[in-house]
Each structure stands twice: as C-alpha cells, then as structure tokens.
Design a protein around this motif. Structure first.
Motif, PDB file in Angstrom:
ATOM      1  N   UNK A 103     -14.951   7.657   3.338  1.00 45.90           N
ATOM      2  CA  UNK A 103     -13.903   8.597   2.934  1.00 45.90           C
ATOM      3  C   UNK A 103     -12.708   8.584   3.887  1.00 45.90           C
ATOM      4  N   UNK A 104     -12.790   7.780   4.935  1.00 45.50           N
ATOM      5  CA  UNK A 104     -11.710   7.680   5.925  1.00 45.50           C
ATOM      6  C   UNK A 104     -11.314   9.070   6.422  1.00 45.50           C
ATOM      7  N   UNK A 105     -12.276   9.768   7.011  1.00 47.93           N
ATOM      8  CA  UNK A 105     -12.054  11.151   7.438  1.00 47.93           C
ATOM      9  C   UNK A 105     -11.547  11.274   8.867  1.00 47.93           C
ATOM     10  N   UNK A 106     -11.235  10.175   9.509  1.00 47.92           N
ATOM     11  CA  UNK A 106     -10.786  10.255  10.900  1.00 47.92           C
ATOM     12  C   UNK A 106      -9.388  10.881  10.961  1.00 47.92           C
ATOM     13  N   UNK A 107      -9.167  11.656  12.009  1.00 45.70           N
ATOM     14  CA  UNK A 107      -7.896  12.355  12.171  1.00 45.70           C
ATOM     15  C   UNK A 107      -7.011  11.578  13.141  1.00 45.70           C
ATOM     16  N   UNK A 108      -5.786  11.348  12.728  1.00 42.13           N
ATOM     17  CA  UNK A 108      -4.823  10.654  13.579  1.00 42.13           C
ATOM     18  C   UNK A 108      -3.573  11.511  13.671  1.00 42.13           C
ATOM     19  N   UNK A 113       1.505  10.562   7.038  1.00 39.38           N
ATOM     20  CA  UNK A 113       0.798  10.813   5.782  1.00 39.38           C
ATOM     21  C   UNK A 113      -0.481   9.979   5.758  1.00 39.38           C
ATOM     22  N   UNK A 114      -1.456  10.502   5.079  1.00 42.45           N
ATOM     23  CA  UNK A 114      -2.714   9.766   4.919  1.00 42.45           C
ATOM     24  C   UNK A 114      -2.782   9.060   3.572  1.00 42.45           C
ATOM     25  N   UNK A 115      -1.694   9.042   2.855  1.00 40.48           N
ATOM     26  CA  UNK A 115      -1.647   8.393   1.548  1.00 40.48           C
ATOM     27  C   UNK A 115      -1.789   6.889   1.724  1.00 40.48           C
ATOM     28  N   UNK A 116      -2.646   6.282   0.880  1.00 38.23           N
ATOM     29  CA  UNK A 116      -2.832   4.840   0.909  1.00 38.23           C
ATOM     30  C   UNK A 116      -2.129   4.276  -0.314  1.00 38.23           C
ATOM     31  N   UNK A 117      -1.051   3.579  -0.077  1.00 41.07           N
ATOM     32  CA  UNK A 117      -0.294   3.035  -1.201  1.00 41.07           C
ATOM     33  C   UNK A 117      -0.845   1.656  -1.572  1.00 41.07           C
TER      34      UNK A 117
END
Length: 132
Positions: A103-108, A113-117
């Motif tokens: 789920x790619x839950x790591x926080x950066x 944005x965490x949107x994956x285009x």
C-alpha cells in the motif's frame, strides 16, 4: 400477503419433501436395498400437504427456518474464521517478514503529493465517451 405465504409454504413442502423422497428411494434405486421408510414417510408428509393444504406446513416451516438461520450463523463464522486464520494471516505475515508494503504507507516529509501518475496512459476524447 396470504398468497405469498401460501406460495412459500408450498415451495418449502415440495422442495424439502423431494429431498427426503430422494433420500428414501436412493438405496432401492441404486443399491437394491430396502427403502428408507422414515424418509419416504417424511416426504409424503410434506408433499401431500404442500399440494392440498400448504398452510398446515407453517408449523414445520418456522422451526426449520430457525435451524437454518442458526446453521448459517455458525457456518459463516467457521468459513470466515478459516479464511482469516488459514489464508489471510499467513499471507500478511509473509509480506511483513519480507518487508513488503503493497500500500506504500511510508511517510515522506519532503513529498508534495503521494499521487502516482501513469505517464504511459494517453487519454483522448474517445476514452471519455463510454465511461461505464
């Protein structure tokens, strides 16, 4: 309401009676053994009232449905418990042991944005014509 209840009771009597009838005649048809008279008697006791007096079947129908609801409740818990403890739990443990994070839950902090285009997808007007 009365018409619907009569229809349901008739269906109950015919269906359950047919099942008991099959149980009763099965040994005689396929194994040349005597009939199971208790099952044949139950079949007759359900089929004949279903055809002529379906309202009489209300008394066996109600306990039958209560038993069915209870068995459904128990089976649901058994099946879902099996799925959870035998399938989902081991899969989750293997993913965690492998340090996977699907789920790619790591926080950066630095990310805007965490949107994956998806750069490979090119949208056109034809893609929007029939969306559903």
């Amino acid at each position: 309401m009365k018409e619907m209840q009569t229809k349901i009771l008739r269906q109950f009597g015919l269906m359950v009676g047919a099942v008991f009838g099959i149980i009763g005649i099965w040994p005689w048809l396929f194994h040349q053994k005597p009939l199971r008279l208790w099952a044949v008697a139950l079949a007759a006791g359900l089929i004949f009232p279903a055809l002529f007096f379906p309202r009489v079947l209300l008394y066996p129908y109600l306990p039958w449905m209560k038993i069915g609801h209870f068995l459904g409740w128990v089976n649901t818990r058994i099946i879902l418990g099996f799925l959870f403890y035998v399938i989902f739990t081991p899969v989750g443990l293997f993913i965690r042991l492998g340090k996977g994070d699907p789920l790619h839950r790591s926080f950066e902090k630095d990310k805007k944005s965490y949107r994956i285009s998806d750069e490979n997808r090119k949208l056109s007007a034809d893609d929007m014509e029939r969306q559903f």
